[in-house]
Design a protein around this motif. Structure first.
Motif, PDB file in Angstrom:
ATOM      1  N   TYR A   1       1.007  -1.493   0.118  1.00 51.38           N
ATOM      2  CA  TYR A   1      -0.083  -0.154  -0.151  1.00 51.38           C
ATOM      3  C   TYR A   1       0.693   1.538  -0.025  1.00 51.38           C
ATOM      4  N   PRO A   2       1.943   1.438   0.793  1.00 49.98           N
ATOM      5  CA  PRO A   2       2.696   2.492   0.528  1.00 49.98           C
ATOM      6  C   PRO A   2       3.352   2.682  -1.009  1.00 49.98           C
ATOM      7  N   ASN A   3       3.710   1.716  -1.421  1.00 47.54           N
ATOM      8  CA  ASN A   3       4.207   1.727  -2.976  1.00 47.54           C
ATOM      9  C   ASN A   3       2.913   2.179  -3.656  1.00 47.54           C
ATOM     10  N   LEU A   4       1.728   1.580  -3.571  1.00 45.37           N
ATOM     11  CA  LEU A   4       0.705   2.301  -4.188  1.00 45.37           C
ATOM     12  C   LEU A   4       0.285   3.738  -4.191  1.00 45.37           C
ATOM     13  N   ASP A   5       0.477   3.933  -2.980  1.00 43.18           N
ATOM     14  CA  ASP A   5       0.341   5.425  -2.819  1.00 43.18           C
ATOM     15  C   ASP A   5       1.662   6.292  -3.343  1.00 43.18           C
ATOM     16  N   THR A   6       2.640   5.750  -3.473  1.00 40.42           N
ATOM     17  CA  THR A   6       3.760   6.319  -4.080  1.00 40.42           C
ATOM     18  C   THR A   6       3.122   6.748  -5.567  1.00 40.42           C
ATOM     19  N   LEU A   7       2.766   5.554  -6.105  1.00 39.30           N
ATOM     20  CA  LEU A   7       2.428   5.603  -7.699  1.00 39.30           C
ATOM     21  C   LEU A   7       1.257   6.763  -7.739  1.00 39.30           C
ATOM     22  N   VAL A   8       0.182   6.696  -6.867  1.00 37.76           N
ATOM     23  CA  VAL A   8      -0.785   7.631  -6.974  1.00 37.76           C
ATOM     24  C   VAL A   8      -0.365   9.321  -6.788  1.00 37.76           C
ATOM     25  N   ASP A   9       0.697   9.290  -5.950  1.00 38.37           N
ATOM     26  CA  ASP A   9       1.349  10.528  -5.704  1.00 38.37           C
ATOM     27  C   ASP A   9       2.150  11.261  -6.615  1.00 38.37           C
ATOM     28  N   LYS A  10       2.991  10.246  -7.481  1.00 40.12           N
ATOM     29  CA  LYS A  10       3.528  10.707  -8.613  1.00 40.12           C
ATOM     30  C   LYS A  10       2.542  10.827  -9.888  1.00 40.12           C
ATOM     31  N   GLY A  11       1.212  10.348  -9.807  1.00 41.87           N
ATOM     32  CA  GLY A  11       0.345  10.814 -10.766  1.00 41.87           C
ATOM     33  C   GLY A  11       0.458   9.719 -11.889  1.00 41.87           C
ATOM     34  N   LEU A  12       0.832   8.508 -11.500  1.00 46.61           N
ATOM     35  CA  LEU A  12       1.123   7.384 -12.523  1.00 46.61           C
ATOM     36  C   LEU A  12      -0.358   6.344 -12.333  1.00 46.61           C
ATOM     37  N   LEU A  13      -1.005   6.577 -11.032  1.00 45.38           N
ATOM     38  CA  LEU A  13      -2.220   5.852 -10.863  1.00 45.38           C
ATOM     39  C   LEU A  13      -3.244   6.924 -10.223  1.00 45.38           C
ATOM     40  N   GLU A  14      -4.607   6.299 -10.362  1.00 43.75           N
ATOM     41  CA  GLU A  14      -5.308   6.797 -10.096  1.00 43.75           C
ATOM     42  C   GLU A  14      -6.046   6.006  -8.866  1.00 43.75           C
ATOM     43  N   LYS A  15      -6.454   6.438  -7.599  1.00 47.20           N
ATOM     44  CA  LYS A  15      -7.240   5.687  -6.711  1.00 47.20           C
ATOM     45  C   LYS A  15      -8.702   5.985  -6.708  1.00 47.20           C
ATOM     46  N   GLY A  16      -9.581   5.221  -6.519  1.00 49.43           N
ATOM     47  CA  GLY A  16     -10.744   5.154  -6.346  1.00 49.43           C
ATOM     48  C   GLY A  16     -11.309   4.321  -5.502  1.00 49.43           C
ATOM     49  N   GLU A  17     -12.940   4.446  -5.051  1.00 53.31           N
ATOM     50  CA  GLU A  17     -13.406   3.834  -4.105  1.00 53.31           C
ATOM     51  C   GLU A  17     -14.336   2.829  -4.380  1.00 53.31           C
ATOM     52  N   LEU A  18     -14.282   1.521  -4.120  1.00 52.69           N
ATOM     53  CA  LEU A  18     -15.385   0.527  -4.692  1.00 52.69           C
ATOM     54  C   LEU A  18     -16.199   0.379  -3.374  1.00 52.69           C
ATOM     55  N   ASP A  19     -16.021   0.496  -2.131  1.00 51.10           N
ATOM     56  CA  ASP A  19     -16.808   0.613  -1.025  1.00 51.10           C
ATOM     57  C   ASP A  19     -15.812   1.163   0.191  1.00 51.10           C
ATOM     58  N   LYS A  20     -16.495   1.398   1.514  1.00 51.41           N
ATOM     59  CA  LYS A  20     -15.923   1.942   2.378  1.00 51.41           C
ATOM     60  C   LYS A  20     -14.404   1.122   2.938  1.00 51.41           C
ATOM     61  N   ARG A  21     -14.122  -0.036   2.545  1.00 53.95           N
ATOM     62  CA  ARG A  21     -12.954  -0.739   2.822  1.00 53.95           C
ATOM     63  C   ARG A  21     -12.124  -1.132   1.596  1.00 53.95           C
ATOM     64  N   THR A  22     -12.514  -0.598   0.315  1.00 54.01           N
ATOM     65  CA  THR A  22     -11.801  -1.499  -0.886  1.00 54.01           C
ATOM     66  C   THR A  22     -11.793  -0.160  -1.643  1.00 54.01           C
ATOM     67  N   ASN A  23     -10.528  -0.004  -2.095  1.00 50.89           N
ATOM     68  CA  ASN A  23     -10.031   0.989  -3.222  1.00 50.89           C
ATOM     69  C   ASN A  23      -9.716   0.155  -4.309  1.00 50.89           C
ATOM     70  N   TYR A  24      -9.792   0.975  -5.597  1.00 53.19           N
ATOM     71  CA  TYR A  24      -9.233   0.335  -6.875  1.00 53.19           C
ATOM     72  C   TYR A  24      -8.504   1.185  -7.358  1.00 53.19           C
ATOM     73  N   TYR A  25      -7.424   0.854  -8.411  1.00 48.27           N
ATOM     74  CA  TYR A  25      -6.423   1.672  -8.935  1.00 48.27           C
ATOM     75  C   TYR A  25      -6.565   1.608 -10.561  1.00 48.27           C
ATOM     76  N   GLN A  26      -6.127   2.454 -11.083  1.00 46.63           N
ATOM     77  CA  GLN A  26      -6.154   2.621 -12.450  1.00 46.63           C
ATOM     78  C   GLN A  26      -4.721   3.274 -12.857  1.00 46.63           C
ATOM     79  N   VAL A  27      -4.484   2.843 -14.018  1.00 44.14           N
ATOM     80  CA  VAL A  27      -3.216   3.590 -14.695  1.00 44.14           C
ATOM     81  C   VAL A  27      -3.705   5.025 -15.200  1.00 44.14           C
TER      82      VAL A  27
END
Length: 93
Positions: free
Chosen positions: A44-70
């Motif tokens: 998860y910290p590495n996913l957050d890094t990719l989001v912070d760098k603008g390479l991934l977007e993070k969205g919410e599927l439900d209250k506990r689950t996020n999805y990612y897309q390039v």
């Protein structure tokens, strides 16, 4: 992309191959490739890094689950990396 770790690049590539995967799906795919357990504290910290760098977007599927897309930028970075690699790695004849 030069400033990403190998793990972050692999995570970006795996995400690009899926349709809005959630973290555990990415974790499962990487565990199969690395043949060892990937801990949440690494994933998860590495996913957050990719989001912070603008390479991934993070969205919410439900209250506990996020999805990612390039992102578009992420796709451009992947393509640029592949072109760079192709200079050095030629297909087998």
């Amino acid at each position: 992309m030069y400033d990403l770790t190998g793990f972050q690049r692999d995570l970006l590539y795996v995400t690009a191959n899926e349709d809005e995967p959630h973290g555990l799906a990415l974790k499962d795919e990487l565990e199969e490739y690395y043949e060892k357990q990937i801990h949440h504290g690494r994933l998860y910290p590495n996913l957050d890094t990719l989001v912070d760098k603008g390479l991934l977007e993070k969205g919410e599927l439900d209250k506990r689950t996020n999805y990612y897309q390039v992102t578009q930028r992420g796709h451009r970075e992947i393509e640029a990396r592949r072109e760079w690699e192709d200079q050095y790695v030629s297909p087998e004849v």
